[in-house]
Motif scaffolding. Structure first.
Motif, mmCIF file in Angstrom:
data_model
loop_
_atom_site.group_PDB
_atom_site.id
_atom_site.type_symbol
_atom_site.label_atom_id
_atom_site.label_comp_id
_atom_site.label_asym_id
_atom_site.label_seq_id
_atom_site.Cartn_x
_atom_site.Cartn_y
_atom_site.Cartn_z
ATOM 1 N N GLU A 1 31.818 43.713 26.741
ATOM 2 C CA GLU A 1 30.991 44.799 27.271
ATOM 3 C C GLU A 1 30.034 44.318 28.355
ATOM 4 O O GLU A 1 29.732 45.064 29.286
ATOM 5 C CB GLU A 1 30.220 45.473 26.138
ATOM 6 N N ALA A 2 29.579 43.086 28.254
ATOM 7 C CA ALA A 2 28.597 42.571 29.212
ATOM 8 C C ALA A 2 29.234 42.212 30.548
ATOM 9 O O ALA A 2 28.701 42.573 31.602
ATOM 10 C CB ALA A 2 27.866 41.363 28.632
ATOM 11 N N VAL A 3 30.337 41.479 30.500
ATOM 12 C CA VAL A 3 30.908 40.972 31.758
ATOM 13 C C VAL A 3 32.424 41.060 31.834
ATOM 14 O O VAL A 3 33.040 40.490 32.727
ATOM 15 C CB VAL A 3 30.459 39.514 32.040
ATOM 16 N N GLY A 4 33.050 41.756 30.902
ATOM 17 C CA GLY A 4 34.480 41.998 31.004
ATOM 18 C C GLY A 4 35.382 40.854 30.577
ATOM 19 O O GLY A 4 36.552 40.832 30.950
ATOM 20 N N ILE A 5 34.870 39.923 29.786
ATOM 21 C CA ILE A 5 35.733 38.853 29.287
ATOM 22 C C ILE A 5 36.604 39.439 28.183
ATOM 23 O O ILE A 5 36.098 39.970 27.192
ATOM 24 C CB ILE A 5 34.904 37.653 28.783
ATOM 25 N N ARG A 6 37.893 39.363 28.380
ATOM 26 C CA ARG A 6 38.838 39.962 27.435
ATOM 27 C C ARG A 6 38.795 39.255 26.084
ATOM 28 O O ARG A 6 38.470 38.084 25.987
ATOM 29 C CB ARG A 6 40.252 39.921 27.989
ATOM 30 N N MET A 7 39.158 40.002 25.061
ATOM 31 C CA MET A 7 39.099 39.483 23.696
ATOM 32 C C MET A 7 39.944 38.220 23.522
ATOM 33 O O MET A 7 39.521 37.291 22.847
ATOM 34 C CB MET A 7 39.543 40.559 22.694
ATOM 35 N N MET A 8 41.114 38.173 24.123
ATOM 36 C CA MET A 8 41.956 36.982 23.976
ATOM 37 C C MET A 8 41.279 35.757 24.581
ATOM 38 O O MET A 8 41.370 34.661 24.038
ATOM 39 C CB MET A 8 43.322 37.210 24.613
ATOM 40 N N GLU A 9 40.586 35.945 25.682
ATOM 41 C CA GLU A 9 39.880 34.833 26.313
ATOM 42 C C GLU A 9 38.651 34.420 25.502
ATOM 43 O O GLU A 9 38.375 33.228 25.349
ATOM 44 C CB GLU A 9 39.484 35.196 27.734
ATOM 45 N N SER A 10 37.919 35.398 25.022
ATOM 46 C CA SER A 10 36.735 35.061 24.235
ATOM 47 C C SER A 10 37.122 34.439 22.899
ATOM 48 O O SER A 10 36.365 33.656 22.332
ATOM 49 C CB SER A 10 35.834 36.284 24.043
ATOM 50 N N ARG A 11 38.308 34.725 22.428
ATOM 51 C CA ARG A 11 38.784 34.114 21.184
ATOM 52 C C ARG A 11 38.877 32.593 21.337
ATOM 53 O O ARG A 11 38.583 31.845 20.415
ATOM 54 C CB ARG A 11 40.140 34.709 20.790
ATOM 55 N N VAL B 1 23.400 44.194 25.297
ATOM 56 C CA VAL B 1 24.484 43.885 26.228
ATOM 57 C C VAL B 1 23.918 43.636 27.624
ATOM 58 O O VAL B 1 24.335 42.704 28.319
ATOM 59 C CB VAL B 1 25.547 45.006 26.229
ATOM 60 N N ALA B 2 22.958 44.454 28.040
ATOM 61 C CA ALA B 2 22.342 44.273 29.356
ATOM 62 C C ALA B 2 21.630 42.923 29.444
ATOM 63 O O ALA B 2 21.736 42.226 30.460
ATOM 64 C CB ALA B 2 21.370 45.420 29.651
ATOM 65 N N ASP B 3 20.922 42.555 28.391
ATOM 66 C CA ASP B 3 20.239 41.258 28.371
ATOM 67 C C ASP B 3 21.246 40.108 28.397
ATOM 68 O O ASP B 3 21.046 39.113 29.094
ATOM 69 C CB ASP B 3 19.337 41.132 27.146
ATOM 70 N N ALA B 4 22.320 40.245 27.639
ATOM 71 C CA ALA B 4 23.363 39.211 27.627
ATOM 72 C C ALA B 4 23.997 39.098 29.015
ATOM 73 O O ALA B 4 24.231 37.989 29.502
ATOM 74 C CB ALA B 4 24.420 39.538 26.579
ATOM 75 N N ARG B 5 24.238 40.211 29.651
ATOM 76 C CA ARG B 5 24.821 40.210 30.998
ATOM 77 C C ARG B 5 23.912 39.457 31.973
ATOM 78 O O ARG B 5 24.381 38.612 32.738
ATOM 79 C CB ARG B 5 25.047 41.639 31.478
ATOM 80 N N LYS B 6 22.619 39.729 31.913
ATOM 81 C CA LYS B 6 21.668 39.035 32.791
ATOM 82 C C LYS B 6 21.700 37.532 32.548
ATOM 83 O O LYS B 6 21.695 36.744 33.490
ATOM 84 C CB LYS B 6 20.250 39.563 32.563
ATOM 85 N N MET B 7 21.732 37.151 31.277
ATOM 86 C CA MET B 7 21.770 35.726 30.957
ATOM 87 C C MET B 7 23.027 35.067 31.526
ATOM 88 O O MET B 7 22.961 33.986 32.119
ATOM 89 C CB MET B 7 21.717 35.514 29.439
ATOM 90 N N ILE B 8 24.157 35.716 31.343
ATOM 91 C CA ILE B 8 25.424 35.162 31.829
ATOM 92 C C ILE B 8 25.419 35.063 33.353
ATOM 93 O O ILE B 8 25.777 34.027 33.917
ATOM 94 C CB ILE B 8 26.611 36.005 31.320
ATOM 95 N N LEU B 9 24.992 36.120 34.010
ATOM 96 C CA LEU B 9 24.960 36.116 35.477
ATOM 97 C C LEU B 9 23.971 35.093 36.022
ATOM 98 O O LEU B 9 24.142 34.594 37.139
ATOM 99 C CB LEU B 9 24.643 37.515 36.004
#
Length: 93
Positions: A44-54, A5-13
């Motif tokens: 978990e990485a950046v707070g994107i809600r499930m409905m949005e990520s869907r 999750v930390a690695d994914a967060r870094k990538m997204i940011l």
């Protein structure tokens, strides 16, 4: 899972493309890339809600291979990321 999750967060940011993020997650042997697990990582990485990520997941098949043009995928990804305050972290699903 925390390191992933930390690695994914870094990538997204750092502005990673969605395709690159999915490729990274797919490469982690201890992580099973499924649509639900992907949605969980985004939350978990950046707070994107499930409905949005869907909405993002709807552009992929069950194996998380894109079923839409990469340009469309990336446009929706950027729109989703840009609409969030990415420093907030996880939200309730």
């Amino acid at each position: 899972m925390e390191a992933l999750v930390a690695d994914a967060r870094k990538m997204i940011l750092n502005g990673s493309s969605l395709i690159d993020l999915i490729d990274f997650l797919r490469s982690v042997e201890s992580f099973k890339l499924t649509p639900l697990n992907f949605m969980r990582v985004l939350n978990e990485a950046v707070g994107i809600r499930m409905m949005e990520s869907r909405r993002l997941v709807s552009m992929f098949d069950a194996e998380m291979e894109p079923i839409m043009a990469e340009a469309v995928v990336e446009l929706r990804w950027r729109s989703t990321v840009d609409s969030h305050s990415l420093n907030d972290g996880p939200t309730s699903m």
